[in-house]
Design an enzyme around this catalytic site. Structure first.
Site, PDB file in Angstrom:
ATOM      1  N   ASN A   1       0.864  -1.186   0.000  1.00 38.54           N
ATOM      2  CA  ASN A   1       0.000   0.000   0.000  1.00 38.54           C
ATOM      3  C   ASN A   1       0.900   1.235   0.000  1.00 38.54           C
ATOM      4  O   ASN A   1       1.493   1.575   1.014  1.00 38.54           O
ATOM      5  CB  ASN A   1      -0.901  -0.023   1.239  1.00 38.54           C
ATOM      6  CG  ASN A   1      -1.768   1.226   1.336  1.00 38.54           C
ATOM      7  OD1 ASN A   1      -1.898   1.996   0.390  1.00 38.54           O
ATOM      8  ND2 ASN A   1      -2.366   1.427   2.500  1.00 38.54           N
TER       9      ASN A   1
ATOM     10  N   GLU B   1      -7.230   4.345   7.995  1.00 33.49           N
ATOM     11  CA  GLU B   1      -7.066   5.778   7.737  1.00 33.49           C
ATOM     12  C   GLU B   1      -8.306   6.349   7.063  1.00 33.49           C
ATOM     13  O   GLU B   1      -8.680   7.497   7.314  1.00 33.49           O
ATOM     14  CB  GLU B   1      -5.805   6.005   6.887  1.00 33.49           C
ATOM     15  CG  GLU B   1      -4.530   5.729   7.666  1.00 33.49           C
ATOM     16  CD  GLU B   1      -3.312   5.426   6.806  1.00 33.49           C
ATOM     17  OE1 GLU B   1      -2.257   5.111   7.382  1.00 33.49           O
ATOM     18  OE2 GLU B   1      -3.416   5.495   5.559  1.00 33.49           O
TER      19      GLU B   1
ATOM     20  N   GLU C   1      -5.690  -5.289  10.398  1.00 30.65           N
ATOM     21  CA  GLU C   1      -4.690  -4.258  10.658  1.00 30.65           C
ATOM     22  C   GLU C   1      -4.971  -3.629  12.023  1.00 30.65           C
ATOM     23  O   GLU C   1      -5.829  -2.758  12.140  1.00 30.65           O
ATOM     24  CB  GLU C   1      -4.685  -3.202   9.554  1.00 30.65           C
ATOM     25  CG  GLU C   1      -6.059  -2.770   9.042  1.00 30.65           C
ATOM     26  CD  GLU C   1      -6.020  -1.424   8.352  1.00 30.65           C
ATOM     27  OE1 GLU C   1      -4.980  -1.076   7.792  1.00 30.65           O
ATOM     28  OE2 GLU C   1      -7.034  -0.710   8.403  1.00 30.65           O
TER      29      GLU C   1
END
Length: 250
Positions: free
Chosen positions: A9, A96, A166
């Site tokens: 990423n 995020e 994550e």
């Protein structure tokens, strides 16, 4: 047997020149890598990277997508547009996006549906914050995030998806969950899907995505339910990313 997947990423990093150098380094070092290797790049570089990785072992992905098929959504990008550039995967629900841009579990589920409808595979991100982990809520948080998508798509949708666990507290901090900690959550994710369809769960790839580094990657990937990694910072350094990919060799 689930084939390992290592996904890079790039987040909001890159330039035309830097991308070319990074991709050259990756393409030159893939000969001894057996896992599937994915790079998820910023929208403006999709054309550059698509052309560069064509006829190679590198797979192209995007980092986000609109939940809408088309319309008056200035600044958004539809799944069909990403598919036209050769994207095979799209990261959906990254922490995020959830934290900084207010994406709800429902929006994440709708985005997964949009990606699947366009013939691509969502990489669905789930994970808990440090406060939630300290409060013993890790499995409850991950289960809730997963449940909304399962309810929206049905378990059959997960046959064409990837899940990435994550832990938010380990992203960009240099902290990494211990292999046993990560394995425990990965096993819980697989068990939740298996309760609905054991066959889908058996082949579902679940990646670990919390500050994956070359050191320790092999131990992570050796866990029974960890099928690769979603890699951030290390994905921007060819040698580091390739070392992580090699750690996923079966």
């Amino acid at each position: 047997m689930r084939k390992k997947l290592v996904a890079g990423n790039w987040k909001m990093h890159g330039s035309i020149q830097a991308n070319a150098a990074l991709l050259d380094g990756l393409l030159a070092g893939l000969s001894d890598v057996s896992s599937e290797v994915l790079v998820c790049v910023p929208y403006p570089y999709l054309a550059q990277v698509s052309a560069k990785v064509q006829h190679s072992r590198l797979v192209l992905g995007a980092q986000n997508v609109s939940e809408h098929e088309a319309g008056a959504y200035t600044g958004e990008v539809a799944a069909a547009m990403l598919a036209e550039f050769g994207c095979a995967y799209v990261i959906v629900g990254h922490s995020e996006r959830r934290e900084l841009f207010g994406e709800t579990d429902r929006i994440v589920a709708m985005k997964c549906a949009a990606v699947l409808a366009a013939g691509m595979s969502p990489v669905l991100c789930v994970g808990e914050s440090l406060a939630e982990r300290d409060a013993g809520q890790t499995k409850a948080v991950v289960s809730r995030q997963l449940s909304v998508v399962l309810d929206y798509l049905g378990v059959a949708g997960f046959a064409k998806m990837v899940v990435a666990y994550e832990p938010v507290w380990a992203i960009g901090t240099g902290l990494t969950a211990m292999p046993s900690q990560a394995q425990e959550v990965h096993a819980a994710i697989r068990a939740q899907v298996a309760a609905l369809d054991p066959g889908v769960a058996e082949y579902l790839r679940i990646l670990y995505g919390g500050s994956v580094k070359p050191q320790g990657a092999a131990e992570l990937f050796a866990q029974a339910d960890i099928d690769g990694g979603l890699v951030g910072g290390a994905a921007l350094v060819a040698e580091d990313f390739l070392a992580i990919c090699r750690a996923a060799n079966s």
